[in-house]
Design a protein around this motif. Structure first.
Motif, mmCIF file in Angstrom:
data_model
loop_
_atom_site.group_PDB
_atom_site.id
_atom_site.type_symbol
_atom_site.label_atom_id
_atom_site.label_comp_id
_atom_site.label_asym_id
_atom_site.label_seq_id
_atom_site.Cartn_x
_atom_site.Cartn_y
_atom_site.Cartn_z
ATOM 1 N N VAL A 55 -94.523 -89.127 16.467
ATOM 2 C CA VAL A 55 -95.213 -88.264 15.503
ATOM 3 C C VAL A 55 -96.265 -89.036 14.732
ATOM 4 O O VAL A 55 -97.317 -88.498 14.374
ATOM 5 N N GLU A 56 -96.015 -90.318 14.490
ATOM 6 C CA GLU A 56 -96.979 -91.104 13.714
ATOM 7 C C GLU A 56 -98.329 -91.185 14.425
ATOM 8 O O GLU A 56 -99.387 -91.088 13.797
ATOM 9 N N ASP A 57 -98.294 -91.345 15.744
ATOM 10 C CA ASP A 57 -99.540 -91.481 16.506
ATOM 11 C C ASP A 57 -100.163 -90.134 16.863
ATOM 12 O O ASP A 57 -101.382 -90.032 17.008
ATOM 13 N N SER A 58 -99.317 -89.106 17.044
ATOM 14 C CA SER A 58 -99.811 -87.800 17.487
ATOM 15 C C SER A 58 -99.201 -86.695 16.633
ATOM 16 O O SER A 58 -98.237 -86.034 17.043
ATOM 17 N N PRO A 59 -99.709 -86.506 15.420
ATOM 18 C CA PRO A 59 -99.151 -85.449 14.563
ATOM 19 C C PRO A 59 -99.206 -84.085 15.237
ATOM 20 O O PRO A 59 -100.129 -83.784 15.993
ATOM 21 N N LEU A 60 -98.189 -83.272 14.968
ATOM 22 C CA LEU A 60 -98.168 -81.928 15.531
ATOM 23 C C LEU A 60 -99.238 -81.077 14.852
ATOM 24 O O LEU A 60 -99.606 -81.324 13.706
ATOM 25 N N LYS A 61 -99.721 -80.083 15.572
ATOM 26 C CA LYS A 61 -100.778 -79.216 15.050
ATOM 27 C C LYS A 61 -100.174 -78.070 14.241
ATOM 28 O O LYS A 61 -99.034 -77.655 14.482
ATOM 29 N N VAL A 62 -100.953 -77.555 13.301
ATOM 30 C CA VAL A 62 -100.534 -76.356 12.579
ATOM 31 C C VAL A 62 -100.535 -75.195 13.575
ATOM 32 O O VAL A 62 -101.532 -74.961 14.260
ATOM 33 N N PRO A 63 -99.419 -74.477 13.732
ATOM 34 C CA PRO A 63 -99.360 -73.388 14.715
ATOM 35 C C PRO A 63 -100.292 -72.233 14.351
ATOM 36 O O PRO A 63 -100.702 -72.073 13.199
ATOM 37 N N LEU A 64 -100.595 -71.425 15.352
ATOM 38 C CA LEU A 64 -101.241 -70.147 15.089
ATOM 39 C C LEU A 64 -100.226 -69.233 14.410
ATOM 40 O O LEU A 64 -99.021 -69.312 14.696
ATOM 41 N N ARG A 65 -100.678 -68.368 13.540
ATOM 42 C CA ARG A 65 -99.783 -67.444 12.837
ATOM 43 C C ARG A 65 -100.084 -66.024 13.303
ATOM 44 O O ARG A 65 -101.241 -65.667 13.509
ATOM 45 N N ILE A 66 -99.033 -65.241 13.448
ATOM 46 C CA ILE A 66 -99.206 -63.875 13.930
ATOM 47 C C ILE A 66 -98.280 -62.951 13.144
ATOM 48 O O ILE A 66 -97.141 -63.308 12.838
#
Length: 525
Positions: A55-66
């Motif tokens: 996670v430190e090198d590749s943070p997760l993206k904010v998801p799309l919201r629906i």
């Protein structure tokens, strides 16, 4: 700066997560993305590569919201995670699941009923059992025991969006799960939260169920330590008392603890103290008991019409049983249709039983009251997938068209995705000209996901060729859809073009491999 974890799920956990997502998708609300099926050929390779990511090198993206419609009006917000992020998130939760289950109140006590973890090799967290039947059974036992006069029903307000990331991590640390793993989970949740707020877990992925149970483990233990008789399903508590004063005192104390320790507000509209009689008659619906009672009623009514000389010897054959079940489902559906608001649990039960029985008893009502069933669109579409898979009877098209004709419904990306996904599975539902017209009116995400796939499904090769030229300026979602769409082109035409993705992320590589080696996109549907 907040501490970051360098923890990485192991290859076995990531491969398990890929199996889970192929089978169940990244949401219990929306259609399954095709990437996970394409990835099934490359699970070990994908797992090996993702096991080198942290996670430190590749943070997760904010998801799309629906926005998803609720039965009483209004909406709840579901999340669409980036597929690679969802694999990683699922693998992290999988690695906590076994230890978490060991520390929960034992299943045999039927207290914490929801989603008892029982992972299987094919990617199921719960072995097909959500625990809802146990919740209903235990509730019925307490009602019939004669020991109680009051039931406190308590529901948490907007539960998933209010869960504290710190509380999840603290609870997981308390049960001696690897601290780097729990920090990685907290980091992942923070990454996915809008503006990096330290609360809220994604609505939709099964992995979030694991964390929601982790968040409440200390509340379950508190109630047990207080000597209270209760059962819980997710955030729905039912606590039983001998008198109203005891129930009122417990409600006050629990409200304070939930706010002080968790900052979890109570949903006052769903929280109250009932007499046993009122709760049984008005608030408690046991779907299976209703079905059983209707079964008995229909059999008794039929036997009463028989001649007395044969009534005693009458036996229910398997043919009789199926016919009775279908009649029962028809009668239960009449109740669903007439109740306002829609009784969510009973409605899902009826739709799923109707699908299992392959009965058309409910079709007429579904078509007539289609708008009412919008909050359970997933179950309705899965039902029509069985009853009218190829739209030969026209029911599937009629149901979707009746919803699509309502502008307010069509403007919901939630509906657009189900209409496009259903059309992708069954092109008899719509002509391609109509598909193109509606894509022009759809939200960006729906267009990105489905336009290339639908072009392939309807044999629109010129469109696919045009889309190939756009791939470098496309989002990851659209890029993978374009890649999968090229599977319908000739080997020579697609072969060299697909080689450009050999160094892409693992899921894109898997999609390119599928497209290169398969000429039929239908195998993914």
């Amino acid at each position: 700066m907040a501490t970051r974890s360098r923890y990485v799920p192991n290859e076995a956990s990531i491969e398990w997560a890929l199996k889970h997502l192929e089978k169940f998708g990244d949401s219990d609300i929306l259609p399954v993305p095709l990437e996970y099926k394409a990835a099934s050929i490359h699970r070990p390779e994908i797992a090996k590569e993702l096991s080198q990511r942290c996670v430190e090198d590749s943070p997760l993206k904010v998801p799309l919201r629906i926005s998803i419609p609720k039965v009483k009006g209004g909406f709840r917000i579901a999340s669409i995670l980036d597929p690679t992020d969802c694999v990683y998130y699922t693998a992290l939760c999988y690695e906590t699941s076994e230890k978490l289950e060991e520390l929960r109140i034992p299943k045999s006590q039927s207290v914490s009923c929801s989603y008892r973890i029982n992972t299987t090799n094919d990617g199921d967290f719960f072995h097909g059992n959500t625990g809802y039947k146990d919740f209903q059974r235990k509730t019925r036992e307490h009602i019939l025991s004669g020991q109680f006069s009051r039931v406190l029903t308590l529901d948490l307000s907007d539960f998933y969006s209010q869960i504290s990331h710190h509380r999840i991590r603290n609870n997981l640390d308390t049960i001696a799960i690897n601290t780097e793993l729990t920090l990685a989970i907290e980091n992942s949740l923070n990454d996915m939260a809008s503006n990096h707020h330290s609360q809220g877990i994604p609505v939709g992925p099964s992995a979030s169920i694991i964390l929601s149970e982790a968040a409440l483990i200390d509340i379950d233990q508190h109630l047990l330590n207080c000597g209270l008789v209760f059962c819980r399903y997710v955030d729905d508590f039912r606590i039983f008392f001998k008198d109203e004063l005891s129930a009122l005192s417990a409600l006050r104390g629990l409200t304070e603890i939930l706010f002080r320790n968790h900052r979890l507000p109570i949903n006052t509209s769903k929280t109250g103290i009932w007499s046993i009689e009122d709760f049984s008659n008005r608030a408690f619906i046991d779907e299976e008991q209703l079905e059983e009672e209707k079964n008995t009623e229909i059999v008794d009514n039929f036997v009463s019409t028989l001649d007395a000389s044969i009534a005693d010897d009458f036996e229910i054959t398997s043919v009789h049983a199926k016919a009775i079940e279908r009649n029962v489902i028809g009668e239960l559906f009449e109740r669903v249709k007439s109740d306002d608001p829609l009784p969510l649990g009973l409605t899902k039960f009826v739709l799923r039983r109707s699908r299992a029985l392959k009965t058309n008893k409910i079709i007429e009502g579904l078509l007539e009251y289609s708008i009412k069933f919008l909050p359970v669109l997933r179950d309705a579409c899965l039902y029509f997938d069985v009853i009218d898979k190829d739209n030969k009877k026209g029911f599937y098209k009629e149901f979707l068209d009746s919803l699509k004709s309502n502008d307010a419904v069509w403007n919901l990306p939630y509906f657009q995705q189900w209409w496009l996904a259903s059309t992708l599975k069954n092109p008899n539902i719509s002509s391609f000209a109509e598909v193109r017209e509606h894509l022009n009116q759809a939200d960006n995400y729906s267009v990105e996901r489905y336009e290339p796939l639908l072009a392939a499904r309807y044999g629109q090769w010129h469109m696919i060729r045009d889309l190939k030229d756009q791939v470098d300026n496309s989002s990851d979602w659209r890029k993978r859809s374009i890649i999968l769409a090229t599977s319908t082109l000739s080997p020579d035409e697609k072969g060299h073009w697909l080689s450009r993705f050999n160094q892409s992320d693992p899921l894109t590589v898997a999609c390119a491999f599928y497209a290169r080696n398969n000429s039929d996109i239908n195998r993914l549907l």
